[in-house]
Enzyme design. Sequence first.
Site, PDB file in Angstrom:
ATOM      1  N   SER A 177       0.809  -1.225   0.000  1.00 46.15           N
ATOM      2  CA  SER A 177       0.000   0.000   0.000  1.00 46.15           C
ATOM      3  C   SER A 177       0.836   1.267   0.000  1.00 46.15           C
ATOM      4  O   SER A 177       0.393   2.305  -0.486  1.00 46.15           O
ATOM      5  CB  SER A 177      -0.924   0.013   1.221  1.00 46.15           C
ATOM      6  N   SER A 188     -10.924   4.503  -4.837  1.00 46.48           N
ATOM      7  CA  SER A 188     -11.175   3.194  -4.227  1.00 46.48           C
ATOM      8  C   SER A 188     -12.593   3.234  -3.668  1.00 46.48           C
ATOM      9  O   SER A 188     -13.317   4.226  -3.811  1.00 46.48           O
ATOM     10  CB  SER A 188     -10.163   2.906  -3.105  1.00 46.48           C
TER      11      SER A 188
END
Length: 433
Positions: A244, A374
């Site tokens: 991430s 997202s």
Amino acid sequence: MGFMAVCVRQSRNNIINHVKSKMGLLGLTNLSSSLNNDHSTLSTASLAKDLRNQISVFENNPTLYRTRRFESTKPHQRSGVHSNGASSQFLDFPGGQVAFTPEMRFISESPKERIPCYRVLDDDGQLIQGSIDVGKEIAVKMYSDMATLQTMDTIFYEAQRQGRISFYLTTIGEEAINIASAAALTIDDFVVPQYREPGVLLWRGFTLQQFANQCFSNKDDDCRGRQMPIHYGSKKLNYFTVASTIASQLPHAVGVAYSLKMDGKDACAVTYFGDGGSSEGDFHAALNFAAVTEAPVLFICRNNGWAISTPTSDQFRSDGIVVRGEAYGVRSIRVDGNDTLALYSTVRAAREMAIREQRPILVEALTYRVGHHSTSDDSTKYRPVDEIELWRSARDPIARFRKWIESNGWWSGEAESELRSNVRKQVKLVCLN
């Protein structure tokens, strides 16, 4: 002192053994054997002498560390120039001779014209000029995988909204970058991704069931449920597991590429990142690292104009990302990120150059993230809805590429309906397993 000497001796022996295994140099035999003698202490003079010997080995072996483009870093006398007046017009400086000028001139903060963007297909899916070396088989597979990726994204996104998975992130609008770049690589090339490149895995053979296993973190997940959804990885497919942290993959990719270079592999490393990633320190460190080591690595930037909610205008004042390559000595190109054929030909050419010439290449693909960043984001809060719809409809990479393969007689409405129906059934089925 004795303990430190032992540690230094062990570390030095490890380096020599590593170099011997990589280079097979008989010239290191005497050096390593002399170092293996059991001395309780090591003098400063002997350490310096041994270090000079090791440096000499590296300098005299061009196959390990090529200095092709850096031979000019050593100051030298210009041939045929002996007069002080003529030679004073130049400065011998690391990197090559620099001319003096009586004019005080600052380098402009921006070029007069923006770097052009390479494209092959126009907005109607027609070749702009000439022809392209892409056959029916690979063209149809590229289109099929792009449509499959889009369908998978749509259904998995809905699954997250239904609370069936905790998180998801789509590639809608950026399918061409995923699939076309993957098609231009080989399975021997190592991929160090960001998080918006599942299409590369799809192209390499990662199944819809494997995607579902990872997102649902079930018992068949290769990661054993230890990664959050969309953080895929596959050792078999040479695809490093997603992390991430933004841009942390870039220096890693350079290390992978340098390892491939040391082993003499006919392969390169490929890493992906967004425009936001170029604002991280790791981006700059990675480009400089790659240029200096002359590592065969492709940096593919998905410049979609937004780092989540931060527009590029708030990130930098340069002409995008492509101009940064020159500053670090990296060959670069800007390409239409929604043009499948342009991307395919660009990455294929970049890969060939990276391996043949042992150099890094920077590719900036101009595209647009049609979906939200997202499932934790609502992009309509910071982007005009009409702008999103323009890119969704008029500039869709899948629709544009479909027009081209249909004009070649390689695709039809019947084939489209059958593909979409089959993929939807397969994705819904794997979601239920």
